[in-house]
Design a protein around this motif. Structure first.
Motif, mmCIF file in Angstrom:
data_model
loop_
_atom_site.group_PDB
_atom_site.id
_atom_site.type_symbol
_atom_site.label_atom_id
_atom_site.label_comp_id
_atom_site.label_asym_id
_atom_site.label_seq_id
_atom_site.Cartn_x
_atom_site.Cartn_y
_atom_site.Cartn_z
ATOM 1 N N UNK A 41 0.811 -1.204 0.000
ATOM 2 C CA UNK A 41 0.000 0.000 0.000
ATOM 3 C C UNK A 41 0.852 1.265 0.000
ATOM 4 N N UNK A 42 0.179 2.387 -0.176
ATOM 5 C CA UNK A 42 0.852 3.677 -0.304
ATOM 6 C C UNK A 42 1.159 4.288 1.059
ATOM 7 N N UNK A 43 2.401 4.610 1.294
ATOM 8 C CA UNK A 43 2.778 5.280 2.536
ATOM 9 C C UNK A 43 2.127 6.660 2.655
ATOM 10 N N UNK A 44 2.148 7.484 1.584
ATOM 11 C CA UNK A 44 1.487 8.801 1.708
ATOM 12 C C UNK A 44 0.010 8.698 2.052
ATOM 13 N N UNK A 45 -0.688 7.738 1.477
ATOM 14 C CA UNK A 45 -2.110 7.581 1.801
ATOM 15 C C UNK A 45 -2.300 7.161 3.260
ATOM 16 N N UNK A 46 -1.466 6.302 3.717
ATOM 17 C CA UNK A 46 -1.582 5.871 5.110
ATOM 18 C C UNK A 46 -1.248 7.021 6.055
ATOM 19 N N UNK A 47 -0.261 7.815 5.682
ATOM 20 C CA UNK A 47 0.053 8.995 6.488
ATOM 21 C C UNK A 47 -1.142 9.945 6.537
ATOM 22 N N UNK A 48 -1.752 10.197 5.384
ATOM 23 C CA UNK A 48 -2.898 11.105 5.325
ATOM 24 C C UNK A 48 -4.067 10.561 6.141
ATOM 25 N N UNK A 49 -4.324 9.255 6.035
ATOM 26 C CA UNK A 49 -5.419 8.645 6.801
ATOM 27 C C UNK A 49 -5.160 8.750 8.295
ATOM 28 N N UNK A 50 -3.913 8.515 8.681
ATOM 29 C CA UNK A 50 -3.539 8.617 10.095
ATOM 30 C C UNK A 50 -3.759 10.037 10.606
ATOM 31 N N UNK A 51 -3.302 11.034 9.834
ATOM 32 C CA UNK A 51 -3.435 12.430 10.254
ATOM 33 C C UNK A 51 -4.897 12.845 10.335
ATOM 34 N N UNK A 52 -5.702 12.450 9.350
ATOM 35 C CA UNK A 52 -7.123 12.814 9.349
ATOM 36 C C UNK A 52 -7.851 12.186 10.538
ATOM 37 N N UNK A 53 -7.591 10.917 10.797
ATOM 38 C CA UNK A 53 -8.240 10.240 11.913
ATOM 39 C C UNK A 53 -7.818 10.836 13.252
ATOM 40 N N UNK A 54 -6.564 11.259 13.333
ATOM 41 C CA UNK A 54 -6.092 11.916 14.556
ATOM 42 C C UNK A 54 -6.875 13.199 14.805
ATOM 43 N N UNK A 55 -7.078 13.984 13.755
ATOM 44 C CA UNK A 55 -7.851 15.224 13.894
ATOM 45 C C UNK A 55 -9.284 14.933 14.306
ATOM 46 N N UNK A 56 -9.874 13.884 13.751
ATOM 47 C CA UNK A 56 -11.261 13.531 14.101
ATOM 48 C C UNK A 56 -11.359 13.170 15.584
ATOM 49 N N UNK A 57 -10.383 12.392 16.074
ATOM 50 C CA UNK A 57 -10.420 11.986 17.490
ATOM 51 C C UNK A 57 -10.303 13.178 18.422
ATOM 52 N N UNK A 58 -9.642 14.236 17.955
ATOM 53 C CA UNK A 58 -9.415 15.413 18.803
ATOM 54 C C UNK A 58 -10.443 16.523 18.567
ATOM 55 N N UNK A 59 -11.521 16.221 17.852
ATOM 56 C CA UNK A 59 -12.544 17.234 17.565
ATOM 57 C C UNK A 59 -13.089 17.902 18.827
ATOM 58 N N UNK A 60 -13.436 17.167 19.894
ATOM 59 C CA UNK A 60 -13.934 17.851 21.100
ATOM 60 C C UNK A 60 -12.942 18.883 21.644
ATOM 61 N N UNK A 61 -11.670 18.532 21.665
ATOM 62 C CA UNK A 61 -10.663 19.471 22.149
ATOM 63 C C UNK A 61 -10.503 20.649 21.196
ATOM 64 N N UNK A 62 -10.545 20.383 19.895
ATOM 65 C CA UNK A 62 -10.390 21.449 18.910
ATOM 66 C C UNK A 62 -11.564 22.427 18.962
ATOM 67 N N UNK A 63 -12.772 21.931 19.187
ATOM 68 C CA UNK A 63 -13.934 22.815 19.303
ATOM 69 C C UNK A 63 -13.812 23.715 20.528
ATOM 70 N N UNK A 64 -13.366 23.156 21.631
ATOM 71 C CA UNK A 64 -13.148 23.967 22.828
ATOM 72 C C UNK A 64 -12.036 24.988 22.595
#
Length: 505
Positions: A204-227
Motif C-alpha cells: 500500500x501507499x505510505x502517503x495515503x496511510x500517512x494522510x489517513x492517520x493524520x485525518x483520523x487523529x484530527x477527528x479523534x481530537x474534535x472535542x478538544x479542537x472545538x473547545x
C-alpha cells in the motif's frame, strides 16, 4: 484479522486463555467496587458531573487534562446516574480489554506454536496481577481507557503495515489520538505508531496511510479542537502552560521525581517485569526465526521506551503514571520468559517445562500483589468518603454554599463555586483579571471569602499543618467541628465580630 489468526483462536487452548482473562476481569471488577480509590479521581469524576450538568471544561472551570475521558464518564452518568461504581466498573472492563489484547497478540503471533498458551498466559498474568494495573486500572481516572486505547492502537498498527487499505492506519491513528485526548501521558504513542507504520509498511501507499492517520487523529481530537476554537486562551493554559510552568509549584521537585523513578528497586514485581522484558528485547534482537515477529516486538519496545521517557520528564511524576507501560512490558516479558525457559534443561517434560515457570511466576505475582494491597488496607475508600459526605449533607442545606474536596462535591451533588473545582489551582498567584478568566481563585482570595462568611460549611481532608488549612483560619471562623476518618468538617459560622476579636488576640 487474517484467516490463520482466526484458525489459531479456534483452538481449545484459546478458551483457557479467555477463561483466565475472565477471572482477572472478575478480580479487577470486585476490587473496583470495594477498595479502588485514587485521590485525584475525585477531580475527574467532578469534572464529568459538571459536564453532565452542561458546563464546559476550560471555558467554565479549570481542568488541566484532555477531555475525552471526562466526556465519556459524563455520558454514562447521564444514562446510569452519578455513580463512582459505574465509572470504575467501566475502568475495570477497559483494563481487562487491554490485558486480553496483549495476551491475544502473544497467542496468535508467537513463532513457536507449542508455547502459544504458556506465553499468552504469562502475558495475561504478569499484566493482570501487576500492582499498578490493579490499583490504578480500576479507578475513575483515565488509566483504564488509555490502557485499552494504546494497546488497541498497537494491535491495529500491525495490521496497518500488512494491509493495503489506508483506513487501517487511520484507525490506529484514531485510537492513539483518543488516548492522548483522554490523558496527555499517552502523547508519545501517536508518533511512535505512525513512524513504525511508515518504516515497516509492506503493502500500500505510505502517503495515503500517512494522510489517513493524520485525518483520523484530527477527528479523534474534535472535542478538544472545538473547545480550543471557543476559548483558545483557557485551553492553551490548561493543556500547555499549566504543565510547563505551574504544575510543579508546591512540590518537592527533583526529590519527588527521584523517589518515584527509583521505587522499582524495592518492588519484586517491577524487577521481575523489567528483567523479563529485557530478556524479551534481547530475544527479539537476536532472533532470526521470523522477521515480521521481530519488527512487531520492536514496536512494543519503542512504545515502552517512549512512554517511560515522556512520563519520567513530567515534574512531578508519580508511580501511577507508569501503569501505561505495563502492557507493553508484559508482552516483552512473556517473550523473555519463553526465551529463558526454552534454553534451560528442566527435566519435567514438555508440558511441565511450560507449566512450572508459570506456576512460579504466578505465585510471585500474587505474593507481591497481596503485600501491596495489605499495605493499603487503611487507605481511604469510597465507603469512608460516603460517610463524610452524609455528615456534610446533614449540616449543609442544599441551597447553601459549600467548600469541600472534589469527592464530596461529587457525592453530595453540590455545585462548587467557580474556582473551587480544582484545588491545586489555588496555589497559583495570577493577576486578578487573568485568574478570573481561567476560573482560578488563589489561596489568599479564598481565605478572604472564608473569613467573609461565604461558605456555610467547609470540609477538608488536608493535614492540619497544610498551608491551605493554616491560611484559612477555619477554627476561628466556625463554631462547630467534626472529624470523620481524619477529615474535618466545619460549620455554624461565628459572628464576624467574634472572628475579628479571636483573630486579633
Amino acid at each position: 484479522m487474517n484467516q490463520s489468526d482466526t484458525s489459531i483462536r479456534r483452538q481449545n487452548s484459546y478458551l483457557w486463555l479467555c477463561g483466565v482473562v475472565t477471572l482477572l476481569f472478575a478480580g479487577l471488577l470486585v476490587y473496583s467496587q470495594t477498595q479502588a480509590l485514587a485521590w485525584d479521581e475525585g477531580f475527574h469524576l467532578l469534572a464529568a458531573q459538571l459536564i453532565k450538568a452542561g458546563k464546559r471544561p476550560y471555558l467554565d472551570f479549570c481542568f488541566p487534562q484532555t477531555p475525552l475521558n471526562a466526556y465519556w464518564n459524563a455520558g454514562w452518568m447521564r444514562i446510569l446516574g452519578d455513580s463512582w461504581r459505574v465509572v470504575q466498573a467501566f475502568a475495570a472492563l477497559f483494563t481487562a480489554g487491554a490485558i486480553m489484547l496483549a495476551a491475544d497478540f502473544i497467542f496468535v503471533r508467537i513463532c513457536v506454536p507449542g508455547w502459544r498458551l504458556a506465553a499468552a498466559l504469562t502475558a495475561a498474568l504478569i499484566i493482570g496481577l501487576n500492582v499498578l494495573i490493579v490499583q490504578f486500572g480500576t479507578v475513575g481516572q483515565a488509566y483504564g481507557m488509555c490502557l485499552f486505547l494504546i494497546v488497541a492502537s498497537f494491535r491495529v498498527s500491525i495490521l496497518a503495515a500488512e494491509r493495503k487499505a489506508a483506513w487501517w492506519a487511520g484507525l490506529a491513528g484514531f485510537l492513539a489520538a483518543a488516548a492522548a485526548g483522554s490523558s496527555l501521558l499517552t502523547a508519545p504513542v501517536s508518533p511512535v505508531v505512525l513512524l513504525w507504520i511508515l518504516v515497516y509498511n509492506r503493502i500500500g501507499s505510505r502517503p495515503r496511510k500517512f494522510a489517513a492517520f493524520a485525518l483520523a487523529t484530527a477527528i479523534a481530537l474534535v472535542p478538544l479542537l472545538l473547545l480550543l476554537a471557543k476559548g483558545p486562551r483557557q485551553v492553551i493554559f490548561n493543556i500547555v502552560e499549566y504543565h510547563l510552568f505551574y504544575r510543579s509549584i508546591g512540590w518537592e521537585g527533583a526529590q519527588q521525581d527521584l523517589e518515584v523513578l527509583t521505587s522499582w528497586v524495592n518492588s519484586t514485581q517491577a524487577l521481575l517485569l523489567g528483567l523479563l522484558a529485557v530478556a524479551g528485547v534481547l530475544f527479539a534482537v537476536k532472533s532470526r526465526q521470523d522477521r515480521q515477529w521481530r519488527e512487531e516486538l520492536y514496536l512494543c519496545c519503542w512504545l515502552a521506551v517512549a512512554l517511560a521517557l515522556f512520563i519520567s520528564s513530567a515534574h512531578p511524576t508519580f508511580e501511577a503514571y507508569f501503569v501505561l507501560l505495563v502492557p507493553f512490558l508484559g508482552v516483552l516479558a512473556a517473550v523473555g520468559l519463553y526465551a529463558l525457559v526454552s534454553r534451560l534443561d528442566i527435566p519435567l517434560g514438555t508440558q511441565g517445562r511450560q507449566l512450572f515457570p508459570i506456576v512460579v511466576l504466578t505465585a510471585l505475582l500474587c505474593l507481591g500483589l497481596a503485600r501491596a494491597l495489605y499495605e493499603r488496607r487503611d487507605d481511604y475508600s469510597w465507603r469512608d468518603l460516603e460517610e463524610i459526605a452524609r455528615r456534610v449533607e446533614q449540616v449543609t442545606p442544599p441551597q447553601e454554599v459549600l467548600l469541600a474536596d472534589e469527592h464530596i462535591y461529587f457525592l453530595t451533588h453540590h455545585t462548587p463555586p467557580s474556582g473551587m473545582e480544582f484545588p491545586d489551582s489555588q496555589k497559583l498567584n495570577l493577576p486578578p483579571a487573568v485568574a478570573a478568566s481561567l476560573h482560578i481563585v488563589s489561596r489568599t482570595e479564598l481565605a478572604k471569602r472564608v473569613q467573609a462568611g461565604m461558605f456555610n460549611t467547609v470540609e477538608t481532608c488536608d493535614d492540619e499543618d497544610d498551608e491551605r488549612i493554616l491560611i484559612l483560619h477555619l477554627p476561628q471562623v466556625y463554631a462547630r467541628k467534626a472529624v470523620i476518618h481524619g477529615c474535618r468538617i466545619f460549620w455554624d459560622r461565628l459572628p464576624a465580630a467574634a472572628f475579628t476579636a479571636s483573630g486579633s488576640r
